[in-house]
Design a protein around this motif. Structure first.
Motif, PDB file in Angstrom:
ATOM      1  N   ASN A 122      -1.438 -14.406  12.354  1.00 39.38           N
ATOM      2  CA  ASN A 122      -0.816 -13.040  13.103  1.00 39.38           C
ATOM      3  C   ASN A 122       0.207 -12.958  13.196  1.00 39.38           C
ATOM      4  O   ASN A 122       1.298 -12.741  14.246  1.00 39.38           O
ATOM      5  CB  ASN A 122      -1.842 -13.532  14.448  1.00 39.38           C
ATOM      6  CG  ASN A 122      -2.751 -13.110  14.203  1.00 39.38           C
ATOM      7  OD1 ASN A 122      -3.835 -12.555  14.178  1.00 39.38           O
ATOM      8  ND2 ASN A 122      -2.993 -14.541  15.616  1.00 39.38           N
ATOM      9  N   LEU A 123       1.346 -13.997  13.211  1.00 38.03           N
ATOM     10  CA  LEU A 123       2.655 -13.683  12.625  1.00 38.03           C
ATOM     11  C   LEU A 123       3.171 -12.424  12.253  1.00 38.03           C
ATOM     12  O   LEU A 123       2.648 -11.872  11.698  1.00 38.03           O
ATOM     13  CB  LEU A 123       2.847 -14.237  10.831  1.00 38.03           C
ATOM     14  CG  LEU A 123       4.682 -14.941  10.764  1.00 38.03           C
ATOM     15  CD1 LEU A 123       4.454 -15.821  11.481  1.00 38.03           C
ATOM     16  CD2 LEU A 123       4.531 -15.828   8.871  1.00 38.03           C
ATOM     17  N   PRO A 124       4.320 -12.374  13.485  1.00 36.96           N
ATOM     18  CA  PRO A 124       5.222 -11.250  13.227  1.00 36.96           C
ATOM     19  C   PRO A 124       5.859 -11.201  12.319  1.00 36.96           C
ATOM     20  O   PRO A 124       6.464 -12.179  11.976  1.00 36.96           O
ATOM     21  CB  PRO A 124       5.573 -11.582  14.738  1.00 36.96           C
ATOM     22  CG  PRO A 124       4.930 -12.217  15.611  1.00 36.96           C
ATOM     23  CD  PRO A 124       4.586 -13.043  14.191  1.00 36.96           C
ATOM     24  N   ILE A 125       6.361  -9.600  11.365  1.00 34.12           N
ATOM     25  CA  ILE A 125       7.431  -9.803  10.182  1.00 34.12           C
ATOM     26  C   ILE A 125       8.278  -8.311  10.503  1.00 34.12           C
ATOM     27  O   ILE A 125       7.825  -8.005  10.887  1.00 34.12           O
ATOM     28  CB  ILE A 125       6.119  -9.647   9.384  1.00 34.12           C
ATOM     29  CG1 ILE A 125       5.210 -10.902   9.218  1.00 34.12           C
ATOM     30  CG2 ILE A 125       7.009  -9.074   7.448  1.00 34.12           C
ATOM     31  CD1 ILE A 125       4.299 -10.591   7.727  1.00 34.12           C
ATOM     32  N   TYR A 126       9.033  -8.870   9.825  1.00 36.32           N
ATOM     33  CA  TYR A 126      10.567  -8.048  10.646  1.00 36.32           C
ATOM     34  C   TYR A 126      10.610  -8.030   8.895  1.00 36.32           C
ATOM     35  O   TYR A 126      11.242  -9.016   8.187  1.00 36.32           O
ATOM     36  CB  TYR A 126      11.460  -8.504  11.180  1.00 36.32           C
ATOM     37  CG  TYR A 126      11.283  -9.109  12.091  1.00 36.32           C
ATOM     38  CD1 TYR A 126      10.153  -8.043  13.580  1.00 36.32           C
ATOM     39  CD2 TYR A 126      11.847 -11.001  12.953  1.00 36.32           C
ATOM     40  CE1 TYR A 126      10.082  -9.089  14.446  1.00 36.32           C
ATOM     41  CE2 TYR A 126      11.448 -10.660  14.087  1.00 36.32           C
ATOM     42  CZ  TYR A 126      10.298  -9.859  14.900  1.00 36.32           C
ATOM     43  OH  TYR A 126       9.992 -10.302  16.257  1.00 36.32           O
ATOM     44  N   ILE A 127      10.669  -6.222   8.363  1.00 34.11           N
ATOM     45  CA  ILE A 127      11.499  -6.379   6.880  1.00 34.11           C
ATOM     46  C   ILE A 127      12.114  -5.738   6.957  1.00 34.11           C
ATOM     47  O   ILE A 127      12.387  -4.213   7.616  1.00 34.11           O
ATOM     48  CB  ILE A 127      10.298  -5.434   6.108  1.00 34.11           C
ATOM     49  CG1 ILE A 127       8.966  -7.179   6.201  1.00 34.11           C
ATOM     50  CG2 ILE A 127      10.265  -5.034   4.668  1.00 34.11           C
ATOM     51  CD1 ILE A 127       7.777  -5.744   5.628  1.00 34.11           C
ATOM     52  N   VAL A 128      13.518  -6.362   6.300  1.00 32.35           N
ATOM     53  CA  VAL A 128      14.452  -5.562   6.538  1.00 32.35           C
ATOM     54  C   VAL A 128      15.500  -5.049   4.908  1.00 32.35           C
ATOM     55  O   VAL A 128      15.078  -5.953   3.788  1.00 32.35           O
ATOM     56  CB  VAL A 128      15.941  -6.512   6.862  1.00 32.35           C
ATOM     57  CG1 VAL A 128      15.910  -7.453   6.109  1.00 32.35           C
ATOM     58  CG2 VAL A 128      17.656  -5.713   6.717  1.00 32.35           C
ATOM     59  N   ASP A 129      15.465  -4.272   4.787  1.00 29.67           N
ATOM     60  CA  ASP A 129      15.652  -2.790   3.927  1.00 29.67           C
ATOM     61  C   ASP A 129      17.373  -3.774   3.047  1.00 29.67           C
ATOM     62  O   ASP A 129      18.544  -3.095   4.394  1.00 29.67           O
ATOM     63  CB  ASP A 129      16.259  -1.220   4.048  1.00 29.67           C
ATOM     64  CG  ASP A 129      16.524  -0.626   2.088  1.00 29.67           C
ATOM     65  OD1 ASP A 129      16.911  -1.426   1.806  1.00 29.67           O
ATOM     66  OD2 ASP A 129      16.454   0.927   2.658  1.00 29.67           O
ATOM     67  N   ALA A 130      17.165  -4.298   2.135  1.00 29.32           N
ATOM     68  CA  ALA A 130      18.879  -4.753   1.544  1.00 29.32           C
ATOM     69  C   ALA A 130      19.616  -3.606   1.003  1.00 29.32           C
ATOM     70  O   ALA A 130      21.552  -4.404   1.971  1.00 29.32           O
ATOM     71  CB  ALA A 130      18.442  -6.438   0.675  1.00 29.32           C
ATOM     72  N   ASP A 131      19.479  -2.624   1.207  1.00 29.08           N
ATOM     73  CA  ASP A 131      20.125  -1.777   0.761  1.00 29.08           C
ATOM     74  C   ASP A 131      20.800  -1.397   1.955  1.00 29.08           C
ATOM     75  O   ASP A 131      21.611  -0.015   2.453  1.00 29.08           O
ATOM     76  CB  ASP A 131      19.771  -0.813   0.143  1.00 29.08           C
ATOM     77  CG  ASP A 131      19.363  -1.334  -1.673  1.00 29.08           C
ATOM     78  OD1 ASP A 131      20.085  -2.287  -1.816  1.00 29.08           O
ATOM     79  OD2 ASP A 131      18.271  -1.213  -2.271  1.00 29.08           O
ATOM     80  N   ALA A 132      19.942  -1.450   3.087  1.00 31.32           N
ATOM     81  CA  ALA A 132      20.517  -0.425   4.428  1.00 31.32           C
ATOM     82  C   ALA A 132      19.866  -1.062   5.930  1.00 31.32           C
ATOM     83  O   ALA A 132      18.622  -1.455   6.142  1.00 31.32           O
ATOM     84  CB  ALA A 132      19.434   0.934   4.419  1.00 31.32           C
ATOM     85  N   PRO A 133      20.778  -2.429   6.225  1.00 28.53           N
ATOM     86  CA  PRO A 133      20.244  -3.298   6.753  1.00 28.53           C
ATOM     87  C   PRO A 133      19.667  -3.202   8.489  1.00 28.53           C
ATOM     88  O   PRO A 133      18.984  -3.656   9.166  1.00 28.53           O
ATOM     89  CB  PRO A 133      21.306  -4.322   6.923  1.00 28.53           C
ATOM     90  CG  PRO A 133      22.123  -4.134   5.530  1.00 28.53           C
ATOM     91  CD  PRO A 133      21.993  -2.432   5.266  1.00 28.53           C
ATOM     92  N   GLY A 134      19.900  -1.987   8.702  1.00 29.05           N
ATOM     93  CA  GLY A 134      19.526  -1.594   9.686  1.00 29.05           C
ATOM     94  C   GLY A 134      18.391  -0.672  10.112  1.00 29.05           C
ATOM     95  O   GLY A 134      18.102  -0.588  10.815  1.00 29.05           O
TER      96      GLY A 134
ATOM     97  N   ASP B  59      -2.042 -10.090  10.161  1.00 24.85           N
ATOM     98  CA  ASP B  59      -3.198  -9.354  10.787  1.00 24.85           C
ATOM     99  C   ASP B  59      -3.692  -8.827  10.426  1.00 24.85           C
ATOM    100  O   ASP B  59      -4.545  -8.139   9.942  1.00 24.85           O
ATOM    101  CB  ASP B  59      -3.820 -10.157  11.915  1.00 24.85           C
ATOM    102  CG  ASP B  59      -2.565  -9.277  13.121  1.00 24.85           C
ATOM    103  OD1 ASP B  59      -1.112  -9.399  12.635  1.00 24.85           O
ATOM    104  OD2 ASP B  59      -2.892  -8.917  14.087  1.00 24.85           O
ATOM    105  N   VAL B  60      -2.231  -7.006  10.400  1.00 26.32           N
ATOM    106  CA  VAL B  60      -1.913  -6.113   9.918  1.00 26.32           C
ATOM    107  C   VAL B  60      -2.095  -5.951   8.414  1.00 26.32           C
ATOM    108  O   VAL B  60      -3.105  -5.087   7.521  1.00 26.32           O
ATOM    109  CB  VAL B  60      -1.185  -5.600  11.049  1.00 26.32           C
ATOM    110  CG1 VAL B  60      -1.151  -4.035  10.348  1.00 26.32           C
ATOM    111  CG2 VAL B  60      -1.626  -5.025  11.862  1.00 26.32           C
ATOM    112  N   LEU B  61      -1.379  -6.555   7.803  1.00 28.79           N
ATOM    113  CA  LEU B  61      -0.374  -6.660   5.988  1.00 28.79           C
ATOM    114  C   LEU B  61      -2.382  -7.380   5.739  1.00 28.79           C
ATOM    115  O   LEU B  61      -2.312  -7.117   4.811  1.00 28.79           O
ATOM    116  CB  LEU B  61      -0.069  -7.338   5.874  1.00 28.79           C
ATOM    117  CG  LEU B  61       1.462  -6.432   6.748  1.00 28.79           C
ATOM    118  CD1 LEU B  61       2.611  -7.807   6.135  1.00 28.79           C
ATOM    119  CD2 LEU B  61       1.520  -5.575   5.684  1.00 28.79           C
TER     120      LEU B  61
END
Ligand code: THU
Length: 134
Positions: free
Chosen positions: A103-115, A123-125
């Motif tokens: 169930n690991l929470p995952i934060y995905i950041v766009d390296a070109d737009a770090p905001g 579990d969703v993926l």
């Protein structure tokens, strides 16, 4: 003595962005960084490591997970992933991480737009991960 180290979401994302800088990706030129937070508050990072025999490439997420497991850590509470344009972990990495934290929470950041942060979870993926019959 019990100590809880509090790592916030932004610190984990910063660790993934820093790990991405160490990517070895001369073939795809697609750098990926990952940072795994453990239940003890430690952070283990990884980057993708490519090879001229292309299929031997290791993704950033699995590098981070192997580093953590080799250090004796198997309980993960969050993953941050940094890559250009955002994007989600590949199928192999989903199965690999689900071994430890389905169930690991995952934060995905766009390296070109770090905001730009996308939040999801394993579990969703990866519904219906492979499991050996009991
Ligand atoms: N890659 C990762 O590191 N993680 C993923 O979840 C998907 C893909 C890497 C592998 C390869 O070095 C590059 O990105 C392009 O596929």
């Amino acid at each position: 003595m019990n100590m809880t180290i509090v790592i916030d979401r932004n610190a984990l994302i910063a660790a993934a962005l820093a790990a991405r800088e160490r990517s070895y990706s001369p073939y795809s030129k697609f750098a990926v960084g990952a940072a795994l937070l453990t239940s003890k508050g430690e952070v283990f990072t990884g980057c993708n490591v490519e090879n001229c025999s292309y299929g031997l490439t290791i993704c950033a997420e699995r590098t981070a997970a192997c580093t953590a497991v080799a250090a004796g850590r198997r309980e993960f509470t969050a993953l941050a992933l940094a890559l250009s344009g955002g994007g989600t972990p590949c199928g192999a990495c989903r199965q690999f991480l689900a071994e430890f934290s389905p169930n690991l929470p995952i934060y995905i950041v766009d390296a070109d737009a770090p905001g730009k942060i996308m939040e999801t979870s394993l579990d969703v993926l990866l519904p219906g991960r492979f499991e050996l019959p009991t």
